[in-house]
Design a protein around this motif. Structure first.
Motif, PDB file in Angstrom:
ATOM      1  N   LEU A   8     -62.073  13.598  28.907  1.00 51.27           N
ATOM      2  CA  LEU A   8     -60.854  12.879  29.289  1.00 51.27           C
ATOM      3  C   LEU A   8     -60.571  13.035  30.777  1.00 51.27           C
ATOM      4  O   LEU A   8     -60.234  12.054  31.458  1.00 51.27           O
ATOM      5  N   MET A   9     -60.710  14.256  31.301  1.00 53.20           N
ATOM      6  CA  MET A   9     -60.436  14.483  32.717  1.00 53.20           C
ATOM      7  C   MET A   9     -61.405  13.719  33.602  1.00 53.20           C
ATOM      8  O   MET A   9     -61.027  13.201  34.654  1.00 53.20           O
ATOM      9  N   LEU A  10     -62.664  13.619  33.179  1.00 58.43           N
ATOM     10  CA  LEU A  10     -63.642  12.870  33.962  1.00 58.43           C
ATOM     11  C   LEU A  10     -63.368  11.367  33.932  1.00 58.43           C
ATOM     12  O   LEU A  10     -63.804  10.639  34.817  1.00 58.43           O
ATOM     13  N   LYS A  11     -62.640  10.903  32.936  1.00 61.37           N
ATOM     14  CA  LYS A  11     -62.271   9.488  32.856  1.00 61.37           C
ATOM     15  C   LYS A  11     -60.965   9.193  33.584  1.00 61.37           C
ATOM     16  O   LYS A  11     -60.459   8.075  33.518  1.00 61.37           O
ATOM     17  N   GLY A  12     -60.385  10.197  34.239  1.00 59.46           N
ATOM     18  CA  GLY A  12     -59.174   9.967  35.022  1.00 59.46           C
ATOM     19  C   GLY A  12     -57.890  10.443  34.386  1.00 59.46           C
ATOM     20  O   GLY A  12     -56.812  10.276  34.954  1.00 59.46           O
ATOM     21  N   TYR A  13     -57.965  11.014  33.198  1.00 55.25           N
ATOM     22  CA  TYR A  13     -56.762  11.513  32.543  1.00 55.25           C
ATOM     23  C   TYR A  13     -56.282  12.784  33.242  1.00 55.25           C
ATOM     24  O   TYR A  13     -57.077  13.551  33.776  1.00 55.25           O
ATOM     25  N   GLY A  14     -54.992  12.994  33.206  1.00 53.29           N
ATOM     26  CA  GLY A  14     -54.403  14.211  33.738  1.00 53.29           C
ATOM     27  C   GLY A  14     -53.451  14.801  32.714  1.00 53.29           C
ATOM     28  O   GLY A  14     -53.058  14.137  31.753  1.00 53.29           O
ATOM     29  N   LEU A  15     -53.067  16.041  32.935  1.00 57.83           N
ATOM     30  CA  LEU A  15     -52.166  16.722  32.009  1.00 57.83           C
ATOM     31  C   LEU A  15     -50.731  16.291  32.306  1.00 57.83           C
ATOM     32  O   LEU A  15     -50.232  16.471  33.419  1.00 57.83           O
ATOM     33  N   THR A  16     -50.085  15.712  31.314  1.00 61.53           N
ATOM     34  CA  THR A  16     -48.704  15.260  31.446  1.00 61.53           C
ATOM     35  C   THR A  16     -47.819  16.162  30.600  1.00 61.53           C
ATOM     36  O   THR A  16     -48.085  16.384  29.433  1.00 61.53           O
ATOM     37  N   THR A  17     -46.780  16.679  31.225  1.00 53.13           N
ATOM     38  CA  THR A  17     -45.811  17.535  30.539  1.00 53.13           C
ATOM     39  C   THR A  17     -44.450  16.870  30.636  1.00 53.13           C
ATOM     40  O   THR A  17     -44.007  16.520  31.729  1.00 53.13           O
ATOM     41  N   ALA A  18     -43.793  16.695  29.503  1.00 52.93           N
ATOM     42  CA  ALA A  18     -42.468  16.073  29.466  1.00 52.93           C
ATOM     43  C   ALA A  18     -41.473  17.045  28.849  1.00 52.93           C
ATOM     44  O   ALA A  18     -41.751  17.675  27.833  1.00 52.93           O
ATOM     45  N   GLU A  19     -40.325  17.177  29.510  1.00 54.06           N
ATOM     46  CA  GLU A  19     -39.216  17.955  28.961  1.00 54.06           C
ATOM     47  C   GLU A  19     -38.192  16.948  28.451  1.00 54.06           C
ATOM     48  O   GLU A  19     -37.615  16.187  29.230  1.00 54.06           O
ATOM     49  N   ILE A  20     -38.023  16.932  27.150  1.00 54.01           N
ATOM     50  CA  ILE A  20     -37.177  15.940  26.491  1.00 54.01           C
ATOM     51  C   ILE A  20     -35.877  16.608  26.070  1.00 54.01           C
ATOM     52  O   ILE A  20     -35.891  17.615  25.353  1.00 54.01           O
ATOM     53  N   TYR A  21     -34.751  16.052  26.529  1.00 55.41           N
ATOM     54  CA  TYR A  21     -33.443  16.532  26.109  1.00 55.41           C
ATOM     55  C   TYR A  21     -32.890  15.546  25.086  1.00 55.41           C
ATOM     56  O   TYR A  21     -32.935  14.335  25.288  1.00 55.41           O
ATOM     57  N   TYR A  22     -32.404  16.086  23.985  1.00 55.16           N
ATOM     58  CA  TYR A  22     -31.874  15.231  22.921  1.00 55.16           C
ATOM     59  C   TYR A  22     -30.627  15.862  22.333  1.00 55.16           C
ATOM     60  O   TYR A  22     -30.384  17.053  22.469  1.00 55.16           O
ATOM     61  N   ARG A  23     -29.834  15.032  21.706  1.00 56.71           N
ATOM     62  CA  ARG A  23     -28.587  15.510  21.083  1.00 56.71           C
ATOM     63  C   ARG A  23     -28.856  15.892  19.634  1.00 56.71           C
ATOM     64  O   ARG A  23     -29.635  15.240  18.950  1.00 56.71           O
ATOM     65  N   MET A  24     -28.218  16.938  19.205  1.00 58.04           N
ATOM     66  CA  MET A  24     -28.329  17.365  17.811  1.00 58.04           C
ATOM     67  C   MET A  24     -27.704  16.294  16.912  1.00 58.04           C
ATOM     68  O   MET A  24     -26.637  15.765  17.229  1.00 58.04           O
ATOM     69  N   PRO A  25     -28.346  15.968  15.792  1.00 61.38           N
ATOM     70  CA  PRO A  25     -27.789  14.920  14.923  1.00 61.38           C
ATOM     71  C   PRO A  25     -26.386  15.247  14.388  1.00 61.38           C
ATOM     72  O   PRO A  25     -25.542  14.366  14.328  1.00 61.38           O
ATOM     73  N   ASP A  26     -26.150  16.494  14.023  1.00 60.44           N
ATOM     74  CA  ASP A  26     -24.856  16.866  13.453  1.00 60.44           C
ATOM     75  C   ASP A  26     -23.832  17.298  14.497  1.00 60.44           C
ATOM     76  O   ASP A  26     -22.640  17.302  14.230  1.00 60.44           O
ATOM     77  N   TYR A  27     -24.298  17.705  15.675  1.00 63.37           N
ATOM     78  CA  TYR A  27     -23.418  18.189  16.742  1.00 63.37           C
ATOM     79  C   TYR A  27     -23.765  17.433  18.021  1.00 63.37           C
ATOM     80  O   TYR A  27     -24.547  17.881  18.831  1.00 63.37           O
ATOM     81  N   ARG A  28     -23.183  16.268  18.208  1.00 60.51           N
ATOM     82  CA  ARG A  28     -23.553  15.370  19.302  1.00 60.51           C
ATOM     83  C   ARG A  28     -23.258  15.947  20.686  1.00 60.51           C
ATOM     84  O   ARG A  28     -23.798  15.483  21.679  1.00 60.51           O
ATOM     85  N   HIS A  29     -22.410  16.952  20.774  1.00 60.07           N
ATOM     86  CA  HIS A  29     -22.085  17.540  22.077  1.00 60.07           C
ATOM     87  C   HIS A  29     -23.088  18.631  22.481  1.00 60.07           C
ATOM     88  O   HIS A  29     -23.020  19.144  23.591  1.00 60.07           O
TER      89      HIS A  29
END
Length: 89
Positions: A8-29
Protein backbone atom coordinates in the motif's frame (compact mmCIF):
# COMPACT_ATOMS: atom_id res chain seq x y z
CA UNK A 1 -7.54 -9.12 -2.38
CA UNK A 2 -5.83 -7.92 0.84
CA UNK A 3 -2.53 -6.15 0.38
CA UNK A 4 0.34 -5.76 2.80
CA UNK A 5 1.13 -2.40 4.37
CA UNK A 6 4.36 -2.17 2.35
CA UNK A 7 2.48 -2.72 -0.93
CA UNK A 8 0.00 0.00 0.00
CA UNK A 9 2.77 2.45 0.89
CA UNK A 10 4.54 1.79 -2.40
CA UNK A 11 1.29 2.60 -4.22
CA UNK A 12 1.14 6.03 -2.56
CA UNK A 13 -0.99 5.29 0.49
CA UNK A 14 -0.16 7.01 3.75
CA UNK A 15 -1.22 6.50 7.34
CA UNK A 16 -4.31 8.56 8.13
CA UNK A 17 -5.34 9.13 11.74
CA UNK A 18 -8.69 10.73 12.56
CA UNK A 19 -9.88 11.91 15.96
CA UNK A 20 -13.66 11.79 15.88
CA UNK A 21 -15.72 13.67 18.46
CA UNK A 22 -19.31 12.55 18.85
CA UNK A 23 -22.20 13.13 21.21
CA UNK A 24 -23.45 10.40 23.49
CA UNK A 25 -26.86 9.14 22.33
CA UNK A 26 -28.45 9.39 25.80
CA UNK A 27 -26.49 12.43 27.03
CA UNK A 28 -26.27 14.93 24.17
CA UNK A 29 -24.21 17.41 26.22
CA UNK A 30 -21.36 14.88 26.68
CA UNK A 31 -18.68 14.57 23.98
CA UNK A 32 -16.69 11.38 23.50
CA UNK A 33 -13.69 10.83 21.28
CA UNK A 34 -12.79 7.93 19.02
CA UNK A 35 -9.48 7.38 17.21
CA UNK A 36 -9.60 5.81 13.75
CA UNK A 37 -6.50 4.85 11.77
CA UNK A 38 -6.00 3.26 8.35
CA UNK A 39 -3.93 3.56 5.19
CA UNK A 40 -5.56 6.01 2.82
CA UNK A 41 -4.91 8.08 -0.31
CA UNK A 42 -4.58 11.86 -0.04
CA UNK A 43 -6.19 14.24 -0.97
CA UNK A 44 -9.52 12.39 -1.44
CA UNK A 45 -9.32 10.07 1.64
CA UNK A 46 -11.83 7.46 0.37
CA UNK A 47 -11.35 5.08 3.35
CA UNK A 48 -11.89 7.79 5.96
CA UNK A 49 -15.00 9.18 4.24
CA UNK A 50 -16.37 5.65 3.84
CA UNK A 51 -15.97 5.16 7.59
CA UNK A 52 -17.62 8.50 8.39
CA UNK A 53 -20.57 7.63 6.13
CA UNK A 54 -20.86 4.25 7.86
CA UNK A 55 -20.86 6.04 11.23
CA UNK A 56 -23.59 8.46 10.21
CA UNK A 57 -25.83 5.71 8.78
CA UNK A 58 -25.38 2.97 11.41
CA UNK A 59 -24.38 4.46 14.76
CA UNK A 60 -26.54 6.46 17.17
CA UNK A 61 -23.93 8.95 18.39
CA UNK A 62 -24.14 12.05 16.14
CA UNK A 63 -20.81 13.45 14.98
CA UNK A 64 -19.60 16.71 16.43
CA UNK A 65 -16.28 17.14 14.61
CA UNK A 66 -13.43 15.26 12.94
CA UNK A 67 -9.74 16.17 13.01
CA UNK A 68 -7.30 14.18 10.95
CA UNK A 69 -3.69 13.98 9.88
CA UNK A 70 -2.02 12.13 7.03
CA UNK A 71 1.58 10.98 6.76
CA UNK A 72 3.25 9.19 3.88
CA UNK A 73 5.72 6.79 5.42
CA UNK A 74 7.57 5.73 2.27
CA UNK A 75 7.19 6.35 -1.41
CA UNK A 76 8.24 4.48 -4.53
CA UNK A 77 11.31 6.70 -4.96
CA UNK A 78 12.53 5.90 -1.43
CA UNK A 79 12.43 2.14 -1.91
CA UNK A 80 15.43 0.25 -3.22
CA UNK A 81 16.16 -3.41 -3.47
CA UNK A 82 19.27 -4.52 -1.60
CA UNK A 83 20.81 -7.66 -3.04
CA UNK A 84 23.80 -8.08 -0.77
CA UNK A 85 24.94 -7.57 2.78
CA UNK A 86 28.48 -7.07 4.07
CA UNK A 87 29.38 -7.96 7.64
CA UNK A 88 32.51 -6.99 9.47
CA UNK A 89 33.64 -9.23 12.32
Amino acid sequence: MPQTETELMLKGYGLTTAEIYYRMPDYRHVLQSYIWQDYDLAPDYPQMFRFIEFWQKNLDGPLHSVRFTHRKLIGPSEWRNVVGEFRLH
